[in-house]
Motif scaffolding. Structure first.
Motif, short mmCIF file in Angstrom:
data_model
loop_
_atom_site.label_atom_id
_atom_site.label_comp_id
_atom_site.label_asym_id
_atom_site.label_seq_id
_atom_site.Cartn_x
_atom_site.Cartn_y
_atom_site.Cartn_z
N LEU A 337 48.25 -3.93 6.71
CA LEU A 337 48.44 -3.08 5.53
C LEU A 337 49.05 -1.73 5.87
O LEU A 337 49.78 -1.15 5.07
N LEU A 338 48.74 -1.22 7.05
CA LEU A 338 49.13 0.14 7.42
C LEU A 338 49.88 0.13 8.74
O LEU A 338 49.29 0.34 9.81
N PRO A 339 51.20 -0.09 8.70
CA PRO A 339 51.97 -0.07 9.95
C PRO A 339 52.00 1.30 10.62
O PRO A 339 52.41 1.41 11.78
N HIS A 340 51.56 2.32 9.92
CA HIS A 340 51.53 3.67 10.49
C HIS A 340 50.27 3.93 11.31
O HIS A 340 50.12 5.04 11.86
N TRP A 341 49.37 2.97 11.41
CA TRP A 341 48.07 3.24 12.01
C TRP A 341 48.14 3.73 13.46
O TRP A 341 47.33 4.60 13.84
N PRO A 342 49.09 3.25 14.32
CA PRO A 342 49.05 3.73 15.71
C PRO A 342 49.27 5.24 15.84
O PRO A 342 48.51 5.93 16.54
N TRP A 343 50.32 5.75 15.19
CA TRP A 343 50.57 7.18 15.34
C TRP A 343 49.51 8.02 14.63
O TRP A 343 49.17 9.12 15.08
N MET A 344 48.96 7.48 13.54
CA MET A 344 47.91 8.23 12.84
C MET A 344 46.63 8.27 13.67
O MET A 344 45.90 9.26 13.65
N LEU A 345 46.35 7.19 14.39
CA LEU A 345 45.18 7.20 15.27
C LEU A 345 45.36 8.22 16.39
O LEU A 345 44.41 8.96 16.73
N VAL A 346 46.57 8.30 16.94
CA VAL A 346 46.84 9.29 17.99
C VAL A 346 46.67 10.71 17.44
O VAL A 346 46.06 11.57 18.09
N VAL A 347 47.19 10.95 16.24
CA VAL A 347 47.07 12.28 15.63
C VAL A 347 45.60 12.61 15.37
O VAL A 347 45.16 13.76 15.58
N SER A 348 44.82 11.64 14.93
CA SER A 348 43.39 11.87 14.66
C SER A 348 42.67 12.28 15.94
O SER A 348 41.87 13.23 15.93
N VAL A 349 42.92 11.55 17.03
CA VAL A 349 42.27 11.88 18.30
C VAL A 349 42.73 13.25 18.79
O VAL A 349 41.92 14.07 19.26
N PHE A 350 44.04 13.52 18.66
CA PHE A 350 44.57 14.83 19.06
C PHE A 350 43.89 15.95 18.28
O PHE A 350 43.48 16.96 18.85
N ALA A 351 43.76 15.77 16.95
CA ALA A 351 43.14 16.81 16.12
C ALA A 351 41.69 17.02 16.51
O ALA A 351 41.22 18.17 16.60
N LEU A 352 40.98 15.94 16.75
CA LEU A 352 39.56 16.06 17.11
C LEU A 352 39.40 16.78 18.44
O LEU A 352 38.55 17.68 18.58
N LEU A 353 40.23 16.45 19.43
CA LEU A 353 40.16 17.12 20.72
C LEU A 353 40.54 18.60 20.59
O LEU A 353 39.94 19.46 21.25
N ALA A 354 41.53 18.89 19.74
CA ALA A 354 41.93 20.29 19.53
C ALA A 354 40.79 21.08 18.90
O ALA A 354 40.50 22.22 19.31
N MET A 355 40.11 20.49 17.92
CA MET A 355 39.03 21.19 17.24
C MET A 355 37.86 21.49 18.18
O MET A 355 37.15 22.47 17.98
N LEU A 356 37.67 20.65 19.19
CA LEU A 356 36.57 20.87 20.13
C LEU A 356 36.81 22.03 21.09
O LEU A 356 35.92 22.41 21.85
N GLY A 357 38.04 22.58 21.08
CA GLY A 357 38.33 23.80 21.83
C GLY A 357 38.13 23.66 23.32
O GLY A 357 38.64 22.74 23.96
N HIS A 358 37.36 24.58 23.89
CA HIS A 358 37.20 24.65 25.34
C HIS A 358 36.49 23.45 25.94
O HIS A 358 36.45 23.30 27.17
N LEU A 359 35.92 22.60 25.12
CA LEU A 359 35.21 21.43 25.62
C LEU A 359 36.16 20.36 26.15
O LEU A 359 35.72 19.40 26.79
N THR A 360 37.46 20.48 25.87
CA THR A 360 38.45 19.54 26.39
C THR A 360 39.60 20.33 27.00
O THR A 360 39.79 21.51 26.69
N PRO A 361 40.41 19.71 27.87
CA PRO A 361 41.55 20.42 28.49
C PRO A 361 42.67 20.72 27.50
O PRO A 361 43.57 21.49 27.81
#
Length: 697
Positions: A337-361
């Motif tokens: 249904l959602l051929p966009h899912w791979p890049w959206m999953l990458v963006v979601s993980v990127f956003a979550l890691l960014a929000m965690l700030g100093h806890l990730t590199p």
């Protein structure tokens, strides 16, 4: 008789109408009766409300203000970007609602509510473009607009909220571009991103550009056979987007780059200069998210994120994604249904890691990047997570609605739903969940229970899901639309004070120091015909700040040269008292040592006798200042206005050069004009574009 195609068309248009109208029906009643307001927090009052008054005053006077003469002893109004001077909806609102030099609060509130409808409608259009059914698209549209960091931004920084509302439209044009290969859609995506810049902040445009860039790169990378062809295809997509962005936002970009290239930014207690990096501690820690705060996905009423970045996109959406993730066949169906899912999953993980700030590199990497390193609040990457989460929730909605749950799995699902309900009730009784969160969770579980019966699933799942979402949005509304009472409404905070009548009468001829003890909004002067030494914004013109920093004391010569003739304070001062506001305990004092707005350099050191003969102020507004005076001998005239690019001077209608004044052997950022003996007419005009192109001739 309507055909099946006609019925589907009416259903689609009806769902779009619901997507647009729901925010209006949900929010407007509470604004109309004055019980709630988006304009209670400092940024919303001092920037949004105050700057709307400045815009309305200029508009009614016959010009669109690009310069603000009221705060910071004069500053670039458009250059600060957050005033939304070039935003088309700003112009529409000025035409419709500006009256008597002001903008009513309800009109400003209506503008904000309209953008909720824009956010919902643009998300609906994107989801329909991606082939989701009207009911599913409506679920995603309302989730995107009414909850989470998009909705909460409306009361925190409305100008950022305005830009976020256009994000789905830009993504839709980018999607159309990669599907069709047509350049016009890339141009349209760039134009929407340019519109986000005009709406009042660069951050929504940066986040949207990230989404569009990742989308285009992903599909070009999959389609093209070689690295060279992939890079060329990405460049072909990016170039028209960038060109359209620059073309649409060009007036704003020119003024902002001119101003910000020599301005301090406030990202903490101390300012940083142009081009300087945000200190790593502030960048990675001050506005990041602790892992425990992710609990706000379930209970935002108890767990809040700093700066209104709380993640909450409905418990029902979260549970639907969890259900899809638990079963392989459903996951495969979602991918179809959602051929966009791979890049959206990458963006979601990127956003979550960014929000965690100093806890990730990732925080360290982002800080080194030229554009992303200037976004000091990593928590604001929540918008990327929210967007992707909403789309995944819509896909899960569709998969579950179309799926059949077999008998054995029905029993397991019933046990899981019951266990979740018992666990949630236990957490509520133990004080771990708020009443609102337990209600929304139980409502979500009841909605998911309809999936276990084929008859109920087909007829009730979609309406029950939408009803559960609306109930959640209703309970979430107080977090989005704060109740009035704890803070005064802006018209009360900015109410005109009788004690300031002498200051209002001296507009253009004297400035005032509004002491912090007054409790007045920092941009109080922007809503009135007065001029103050300081104000409130994210930036300050560097030469002006450096000039003030020479001596911050009340009786400093800096204040004298800046024509600070008045002081409003609650304190007792050893100065002549002009008036007292007994109700607010405010005292208005006069500073006899202040220089006049225009004085002679040869008489520096004698403020009381420094004005030239027959000095009169003929005209004063944000863009034009005109004096008349006489000189017995040739002299240098110093005008207590900041030297700034784009200002032109005319002495007796002839262009003349503006220099920084030199007084007592020290150069200061005030305008100095050399004038011969005789009667003179001195005029200043702010021509930021004409001066850049053809000079001041």
């Amino acid at each position: 008789m309507l055909t099946t195609s006609d019925q589907r068309g009416y259903l689609a248009y009806s769902s779009l109408l619901v997507a647009f109208a729901t925010p209006l029906l949900l929010l407007l009643p509470f604004l109309w009766d004055g019980s709630s307001s988006f304009l209670l927090f400092q940024d919303a009052q001092d920037q949004t409300y105050a700057w709307w008054q400045k815009l309305a005053h200029g508009w009614n006077a016959g010009y669109l203000p690009l310069w603000d003469a009221n705060i910071y002893s004069g500053r670039s109004f458009a250059g600060e970007i957050q005033a939304s001077v070039y935003y088309p909806l700003t112009w529409l609102w000025l035409v419709l609602f500006a009256q008597d030099g002001s903008m009513p609060r309800l009109a400003i509130e209506l503008s904000i509510v309209l953008h909720f409808s824009i956010a919902s409608s643009t998300m609906w259009c994107l989801l329909r473009h991606w082939k989701f059914a009207p009911a599913a698209a409506l679920f995603g549209a309302l989730s995107f607009a009414l909850m989470g960091p998009v909705a909460e931004r409306a009361a925190a920084q409305p100008n950022i909220f305005f830009g976020l509302c256009w994000l789905p439209l830009a993504v839709q044009f980018a999607s159309l571009h990669v599907e069709s290969g047509r350049t016009r859609f890339a141009l349209a995506a760039g134009a929407v991103i340019g519109l986000q810049v005009l709406s009042g902040h660069a951050q929504p445009a940066i986040h949207t550009a990230l989404l569009c860039g990742v989308l285009c790169s992903y599909f070009h990378w999959r389609r093209e056979p070689t690295h060279y062809q992939r890079l060329r295809a990405i460049a072909r997509s990016g170039a028209p987007m960038i060109a359209a962005l620059v073309l649409v936002a060009l007036p704003q970009l020119l003024l902002s780059m001119e101003y910000l290239s020599d301005a301090y930014r406030w990202v903490g207690p101390d300012p940083i200069g142009p081009g300087e990096s945000v200190p790593y501690r502030i960048f990675s820690r001050d506005f990041s998210v602790a892992p425990m705060q992710l609990w706000s996905l379930i209970d935002p009423w108890r767990v809040r994120w700093i700066d209104n970045n709380t993640l909450h996109l409905s418990v029902l959406g979260l549970l639907m994604i969890a259900m899809i993730s638990a079963r392989k066949t459903w996951r495969e169906r979602l991918k179809q249904l959602l051929p966009h899912w791979p890049w959206m999953l990458v963006v979601s993980v990127f956003a979550l890691l960014a929000m965690l700030g100093h806890l990730t590199p990732l925080a360290h990497i982002l800080r080194k990047l030229p554009v992303l390193g200037q976004i000091r609040q990593l928590g604001r990457y929540a918008i990327l997570f929210q967007f992707c989460f909403c789309v995944f929730a819509v896909a899960a909605f569709t998969v579950l609605q179309q799926s059949v749950v077999e008998g054995r799995r029905q029993a397991a699902a019933i046990v899981a739903l019951m266990a979740t309900g018992v666990l949630a009730s236990s957490l509520y009784l133990a004080g771990g969940l708020s009443k609102s969160s337990i209600f929304t969770l139980l409502l979500a579980l009841a909605t998911l229970a309809t999936l276990l019966n084929t008859f109920l699933r087909r007829r009730l799942f979609a309406p029950m899901a939408l009803a559960a979402l609306l109930c959640s949005a209703w309970l979430y509304r107080p977090l989005t639309l704060p109740a009035a009472g704890s803070s005064p409404l802006p018209e009360q905070a900015f109410a005109e004070l009788t004690v300031l009548a002498p200051v209002l009468a001296d507009y253009g001829q004297a400035r005032i120091i509004l002491d912090e003890s007054t409790g007045l909004p920092k941009n109080y002067a922007d809503a009135h015909s007065m001029q103050s030494r300081l104000g409130h914004s994210a930036t300050m013109y560097r030469p002006y700040f450096d000039f003030l920093a020479i001596d911050w004391s009340l009786n400093s010569e800096i204040n004298d040269l800046l024509n600070m003739r008045y002081v409003l304070t609650r304190n007792e001062l050893d100065l002549p008292l002009l008036g007292r506001d007994e109700a607010r305990k405010l005292n208005l004092y006069q500073r006899p040592s202040a220089y006049p707005r225009l004085f002679l350099a040869s008489r520096y050191g004698d403020a009381a006798h420094s004005a030239p003969e027959s000095l009169t102020l003929e005209h004063y507004d944000d863009h034009r200042i005109e004096f008349r005076f006489s000189l017995t001998n040739a002299d240098t005239v110093v005008v207590s206005e900041l030297t700034y690019p784009g200002w032109c001077a005319f002495l007796n209608d002839q262009p003349t050069a503006i220099h920084n004044a030199v007084l007592g052997g020290r150069e200061i950022p005030l305008r100095a004009i050399k004038a011969p003996p005789g009667d003179h007419r001195l005029r200043f005009e702010y021509r930021p574009f004409a001066a850049r192109i053809g000079g001041c001739s």
